[in-house]
Design a protein around this motif. Structure first.
Motif, mmCIF file in Angstrom:
data_model
loop_
_atom_site.group_PDB
_atom_site.id
_atom_site.type_symbol
_atom_site.label_atom_id
_atom_site.label_comp_id
_atom_site.label_asym_id
_atom_site.label_seq_id
_atom_site.Cartn_x
_atom_site.Cartn_y
_atom_site.Cartn_z
ATOM 1 N N THR A 192 0.824 -1.222 0.000
ATOM 2 C CA THR A 192 0.000 0.000 0.000
ATOM 3 C C THR A 192 0.854 1.266 0.000
ATOM 4 N N LYS A 193 2.146 1.111 0.310
ATOM 5 C CA LYS A 193 2.976 2.303 0.462
ATOM 6 C C LYS A 193 4.421 2.011 0.048
ATOM 7 N N ILE A 194 5.027 2.936 -0.701
ATOM 8 C CA ILE A 194 6.454 2.828 -1.044
ATOM 9 C C ILE A 194 7.104 4.164 -0.697
ATOM 10 N N GLU A 195 8.087 4.120 0.196
ATOM 11 C CA GLU A 195 8.778 5.351 0.596
ATOM 12 C C GLU A 195 10.243 5.266 0.175
ATOM 13 N N PHE A 196 10.746 6.351 -0.375
ATOM 14 C CA PHE A 196 12.157 6.438 -0.766
ATOM 15 C C PHE A 196 12.879 7.181 0.351
ATOM 16 N N VAL A 197 13.879 6.530 0.950
ATOM 17 C CA VAL A 197 14.506 7.083 2.158
ATOM 18 C C VAL A 197 16.030 7.046 2.058
ATOM 19 N N GLU A 198 16.652 7.820 2.949
ATOM 20 C CA GLU A 198 18.124 7.904 2.950
ATOM 21 C C GLU A 198 18.756 6.757 3.710
ATOM 22 N N LYS A 199 18.082 6.364 4.823
ATOM 23 C CA LYS A 199 18.672 5.343 5.712
ATOM 24 C C LYS A 199 18.011 3.987 5.523
ATOM 25 N N GLN A 200 18.780 2.944 5.793
ATOM 26 C CA GLN A 200 18.238 1.579 5.667
ATOM 27 C C GLN A 200 17.014 1.404 6.569
ATOM 28 N N PRO A 201 15.869 1.035 5.987
ATOM 29 C CA PRO A 201 14.664 0.901 6.817
ATOM 30 C C PRO A 201 14.676 -0.382 7.646
ATOM 31 N N GLN A 202 13.887 -0.373 8.703
ATOM 32 C CA GLN A 202 13.646 -1.583 9.496
ATOM 33 C C GLN A 202 12.812 -2.532 8.644
ATOM 34 N N THR A 203 12.909 -3.822 8.919
ATOM 35 C CA THR A 203 12.065 -4.785 8.200
ATOM 36 C C THR A 203 11.389 -5.731 9.201
ATOM 37 N N PHE A 204 10.235 -6.228 8.811
ATOM 38 C CA PHE A 204 9.356 -7.036 9.664
ATOM 39 C C PHE A 204 10.099 -8.197 10.329
ATOM 40 N N TRP A 205 10.688 -9.074 9.519
ATOM 41 C CA TRP A 205 11.325 -10.266 10.082
ATOM 42 C C TRP A 205 12.626 -9.939 10.778
ATOM 43 N N ASN A 206 13.356 -8.965 10.289
ATOM 44 C CA ASN A 206 14.607 -8.593 10.941
ATOM 45 C C ASN A 206 14.334 -8.014 12.326
ATOM 46 N N ASP A 207 13.247 -7.265 12.478
ATOM 47 C CA ASP A 207 12.886 -6.740 13.797
ATOM 48 C C ASP A 207 12.455 -7.862 14.742
ATOM 49 N N LEU A 208 11.752 -8.857 14.201
ATOM 50 C CA LEU A 208 11.248 -9.941 15.050
ATOM 51 C C LEU A 208 12.343 -10.914 15.472
ATOM 52 N N ALA A 209 13.252 -11.229 14.556
ATOM 53 C CA ALA A 209 14.291 -12.223 14.842
ATOM 54 C C ALA A 209 15.542 -11.894 14.022
ATOM 55 N N PRO A 210 16.310 -10.888 14.485
ATOM 56 C CA PRO A 210 17.455 -10.421 13.689
ATOM 57 C C PRO A 210 18.510 -11.494 13.454
ATOM 58 N N GLU A 211 18.611 -12.463 14.382
ATOM 59 C CA GLU A 211 19.618 -13.511 14.214
ATOM 60 C C GLU A 211 19.213 -14.518 13.131
#
Ligand code: MTE
Length: 324
Positions: free
Chosen positions: A257-276
């Motif tokens: 539903t949304k696409i944002e163009f950003v300067e910094k690496q965004p957080q992601t769903f699975w990486n936030d839940l289980a980064p390892e």
């Protein structure tokens, strides 16, 4: 993925095959009645198997303003090293946690997703942002079919014909500025339509993902709108999703539903839940095991054929230069 029962088999169970046949018989039935395309107005009737059929049951068959745009010519530059996965198998074994973690139940629950009207809000470091209606986007930008391998981090794989807009064409349209280094994608939040969002509040809905701008510009990257020569059915991420075939499937966010163009690496769903367990890049690599799944081999959906997993899922020639 996290908190999911281990898959028993890649074979589809009989109890799913049967409803699928009924489903297609229903299609014939409604075609004969001449109501395909206006099914939304029907409150309920009985199909030839004596089962109650209502508008929701046939939802995936209802035409949209873009149905006529499919199929699209195939871009023959992208070839497969294995047979295509059976369409029904691919359509009845899905990961779409917004509905359920039970892969074999997604297709049925996802029929509740209302995919029209649907807009994609595009913002951030771009010159030509805005909110785009999905049918306008599909008319405005070129679409083509491509045969791609798809590799899930859970070690199952498929080979499917996607239809989609090359992401590079989308970038040309929105004109990113020099500051745009990453894209952030957001899915939907509709707990009334997606029961997994209602019943699993521990997930950080809506699903969100990201990629580097160079990855978005790579010729392989698609904004997929179709599969098997038709519009995407809800379970595959209707009406628009990402396809990056050299990455594990969790990067290919559905129903954007949304696409944002950003300067910094965004957080992601699975990486936030289980980064390892889930890193940002998530490039397919048989030499880097996941804590729960060795990534050396994969099993093809439907046939159970075991194959050696290829570096970058076999797309090294297209993407290697991105990671030097
Ligand atoms: N996108 C959303 N919004 N929600 C999800 O749960 N699962 C991902 C990806 N995209 C997921 C998603 C995972 S883990 C995989 S393997 C693929 O979708 C599966 O795509 P398919 O069901 O079309 O085969």
């Amino acid at each position: 993925m996290v908190l999911i029962k281990a898959p028993k088999s890649w074979e589809i169970s009989e109890n799913l095959v049967t409803p699928e046949h009924i489903f297609f018989n229903r299609r014939k039935f409604f075609k004969r009645l001449g109501v395909l395309g206006i099914g939304a107005g029907i409150l309920g009737c009985i199909d030839k198997n004596g089962k109650q059929v209502n508008a929701e049951t046939i939802k995936t068959l209802i035409k949209t303003p873009s149905s006529e745009l499919f199929p699209k010519p195939q871009n023959t530059k992208f070839v497969l090293d294995r047979p295509l996965t059976d369409e029904k198998i691919a359509a009845t074994y899905n990961n779409f946690y917004e509905f359920t973690t039970d892969k074999e139940k997604v297709w049925e629950l996802a029929k509740n997703l209302k995919t029209r009207p649907w807009t994609v809000e595009v913002s951030g470091e771009i010159r030509k942002g805005g909110t785009f209606g999905i049918d306008d986007l599909m008319k405005k930008l070129p679409m083509e079919e491509r045969l791609y391998r798809h590799r899930c981090v859970e070690a199952w794989a498929m080979a499917v014909p996607w239809t989609g807009i090359p992401m590079s064409e989308f970038l040309k349209m929105v004109e990113p500025t020099e500051k745009a280094k990453f894209l952030k994608f957001t899915g939907f939040f509709k707990p009334l339509e997606a029961e997994g969002q209602k019943n699993q509040p521990w997930y950080t809905w809506p699903y969100y993902e990201g990629m580097q701008i160079e990855e978005a510009n790579n010729p392989l990257t698609l904004l997929a709108t179709g599969i098997y020569g038709k519009e995407l059915p809800p379970q595959h991420g209707s009406p628009i999703r990402i396809v990056t075939p050299w990455k594990y499937g969790f990067k290919s966010i559905k129903s954007i539903t949304k696409i944002e163009f950003v300067e910094k690496q965004p957080q992601t769903f699975w990486n936030d839940l289980a980064p390892e367990e889930y890193d940002f890049l998530a490039n397919v690599n048989p030499k880097i095991p996941h804590p729960r799944w060795s990534q050396e081999t994969e099993k093809m959906l439907g046939t159970d054929e075991k194959r050696e997993t290829l570096l970058f899922n076999g797309y090294e020639e297209f993407v290697k230069h991105l990671y030097n």
